[in-house]
Design an enzyme around this catalytic site. Structure first.
Site, PDB file in Angstrom:
ATOM      1  CG  HIS A 197      -2.041  -1.023   1.097  1.00  8.56           C
ATOM      2  ND1 HIS A 197      -2.023  -2.204   1.816  1.00  8.56           N
ATOM      3  CD2 HIS A 197      -3.168  -1.033   0.346  1.00  8.56           C
ATOM      4  CE1 HIS A 197      -3.110  -2.899   1.511  1.00  8.56           C
ATOM      5  NE2 HIS A 197      -3.823  -2.220   0.625  1.00  8.56           N
TER       6      HIS A 197
ATOM      7  CB  ALA B 172       3.378   6.483  -4.123  1.00 10.96           C
ATOM      8  CB  VAL B 173       4.516   1.716  -6.710  1.00  8.65           C
ATOM      9  CG1 VAL B 173       4.614   0.970  -8.044  1.00  8.65           C
ATOM     10  CG2 VAL B 173       5.821   2.452  -6.430  1.00  8.65           C
ATOM     11  CG  HIS B 174      -1.720  -0.175  -4.502  1.00  6.35           C
ATOM     12  ND1 HIS B 174      -2.300  -1.167  -5.262  1.00  6.35           N
ATOM     13  CD2 HIS B 174      -2.720   0.338  -3.726  1.00  6.35           C
ATOM     14  CE1 HIS B 174      -3.595  -1.266  -4.963  1.00  6.35           C
ATOM     15  NE2 HIS B 174      -3.878  -0.360  -4.045  1.00  6.35           N
TER      16      HIS B 174
ATOM     17  CG  HIS C  50      -7.341   3.639  -3.841  1.00  9.23           C
ATOM     18  ND1 HIS C  50      -6.225   3.863  -4.621  1.00  9.23           N
ATOM     19  CD2 HIS C  50      -7.262   2.350  -3.432  1.00  9.23           C
ATOM     20  CE1 HIS C  50      -5.512   2.754  -4.671  1.00  9.23           C
ATOM     21  NE2 HIS C  50      -6.117   1.818  -3.967  1.00  9.23           N
ATOM     22  CG  ASP C  51      -5.311   1.885  -0.579  1.00 11.74           C
ATOM     23  OD1 ASP C  51      -6.304   1.801   0.175  1.00 11.74           O
ATOM     24  OD2 ASP C  51      -4.992   0.979  -1.376  1.00 11.74           O
TER      25      ASP C  51
ATOM     26  CD  GLN D 107      -2.238 -13.253  -4.520  1.00  9.47           C
ATOM     27  OE1 GLN D 107      -2.902 -12.855  -5.463  1.00  9.47           O
ATOM     28  NE2 GLN D 107      -2.086 -12.545  -3.407  1.00  9.47           N
TER      29      GLN D 107
END
Length: 495
Positions: A218, A220-222, A258-259, A419
């Site tokens: 979680h 900035a790349v996400h 959003h995060d 997953q």
């Protein structure tokens, strides 16, 4: 493209209150605003947060196991007293410290400055500060982010195979700033909404800095990855033909924020440790409310929308919150049931503002969890990162003698098992319904990747022979090539 309203030009920007200048993303910008409530601003002057968002959710077992469903019976009785200390010694420790990694020595201010610069500009400025003359006297000032490979990548930003990790490296860790600015510019939103480019750049930099880089997932790349996926969905025929400029602005803003300021732990962890955010939002959509209010705080601090009428600005902030709150995975079944009901009745009308907003919510939900629908190389990297963050929370829980969240226990879980469950119970049901809504080449490509990636994790878990692995890799390559093809007309079922 429709412009939502006439934009006035105000002579002066509203000043930022002094108590806000020392922090970001806070709540006491306007205590009289209908969006804010709860404790007095003075009590909350050193933290973020705001009102609660009530919901009663009945969710599937696996969604609860994901660790984002808070037991509403566990309610804090603390109020909002800052001096209160709980029974656990780490409850009021900044999670940035818990998740910190060794960093190179150097003053914080210097590190912050480097984050604002492109690699080329940082290189030239450092040479200038050391007394080395630059070939171009202005080279230490000019920012050349949009040249070379990064610029070439942005030309293909609508490609589902877009590698956000490579783009982040090419932009020296500034993927969220550069990607979002490019999309605002390509949609003409800067001109349509008369946005000050300096304020916009500053706003995007503040967003990027308020994501915690210590978080494996979680971060900035996400956020940049979700923004790129959101752009792909906004380009789908049904949406591209009906969305207004306001919808586009909100969709990109919601994806980028959003995060915001995610602590790297989930809602049950905040609840069982009596964290102030859990008390503030009454154990309901704790993280999502925090992301929303943090985003509103940065919007107001940057004064990006200060030239809009107050009523319109507050409406945009509220609709932004509605989009971000939709990413609460504990409410996944509620949104999915409503989406399925609309599709069964065939009553979605995108000329209706409420229906368009609902579709934006569903698009953001898809963008938020689309990693298993990416090509295997990207899917695998994201899976490893989110599992690392899960396991890190589990390690903290075990260290402090707390009950370990099921999916965060590294001793009883594996990446493959986590997953496979996530794909089966959360991702696949959502994307099957999205493909019913938007039956295009992109939807088929995403479902193709999802099926092959799920099989890939099963093969890894069961340790298949090399022949099966090679066959699966050939299938993945075929699907990857498919995703570069042109979009089929809406409703087409072409292969």
């Amino acid at each position: 493209m429709e412009v939502c309203y006439q934009l006035p030009v105000l002579p002066l920007d509203r000043p930022v209150p002094k108590h806000v200048l020392s922090r970001r993303g806070a709540i006491s910008f306007s205590s009289s605003s209908s969006l804010f409530g709860g404790p007095a601003p003075r009590q909350l002057s050193k933290r973020r947060g705001a009102i609660s968002y009530d919901s009663e959710d009945q969710t599937a077992l696996y969604i609860r196991m994901l660790g984002t469903y808070g037991d509403v019976r566990v309610r804090s009785q603390l109020g909002f007293e800052q001096e209160r200390r709980g029974s656990h010694p780490y409850l009021y420790v900044d999670f940035r410290i818990l998740h910190s990694r060794p960093e190179s020595a150097g003053p914080v201010s210097a590190r912050n400055v480097r984050r604002l610069l492109s690699f080329q500009r940082y290189l030239n400025s450092s040479q200038f500060l050391r007394g080395i003359p630059a070939s171009d006297p202005l080279s230490y000032i000019l920012d050349d982010d949009y040249t070379g490979q990064a610029k070439l990548m942005l030309e293909k930003v609508g490609n589902w195979n877009f590698d956000i990790f490579l783009f982040d490296r090419l932009t020296n860790g500034n993927s969220l700033v550069n990607l979002t600015f490019h999309l605002f510019n390509s949609y003409g939103l800067i001109e349509l909404f008369q946005l000050d480019m300096v304020k916009l750049r500053r706003f995007l930099v503040m967003i990027q800095e308020d994501y915690r880089s210590q978080n494996p997932y979680h971060n900035a790349v996400h956020a940049a990855d979700v923004t790129q996926a959101m752009y792909c969905y906004l380009q789908e025929p049904k949406l591209a033909q009906t969305l207004t400029s306001c919808d586009l602005l909100l969709g990109l803003l919601a994806a980028a924020t959003h995060d915001l300021d995610h602590p790297g732990v989930n809602q049950p962890f905040l609840i069982k440790t009596d964290h102030y955010l859990a008390a503030l939002y009454k154990n309901s959509s704790v993280l999502e409310n925090h992301h929303w209010k943090s985003a509103v705080g940065l919007l107001r601090e940057s004064a990006l929308l200060s030239h809009l009428p107050t009523e319109d600005r507050l409406s945009l902030e509220e609709r932004l919150g509605s989009l971000i709150l939709a990413t609460d995975i504990s409410r996944q079944n509620d949104y999915l049931s409503e989406f399925r009901s609309h599709l069964d009745k065939e009553d979605l009308c995108l000329t209706n503002g409420g229906h368009r907003h609902f579709i934006l919510q569903m698009a953001l939900k898809c963008a938020d969890i689309c990693n298993p629908c990416r090509p295997w190389k990207l899917c695998q990297q994201w899976s490893e990162k989110v599992t690392e963050e899960f396991f890190h929370q589990g390690d903290i829980e075990r260290k402090h003698n707390l009950e370990v969240t099921p999916l965060c226990d590294r001793q009883s879980n594996s990446i493959a098992n986590i997953q496979i469950g996530f794909m089966s119970y959360v991702v696949e049901p959502l994307f099957l319904e999205w493909s019913r809504f938007s039956d295009t080449r992109l939807s088929q490509t995403m479902l193709g990747h999802l099926s092959l990636n799920k099989q890939g994790w099963k093969e890894g878990r069961d340790k298949p022979d090399a022949t099966n692995s090679r066959a699966s890799e050939e299938q993945r390559t075929s699907v990857a090539k498919d995703s570069n093809s042109r979009v089929l007309p809406q409703g087409s079922k072409g292969s």
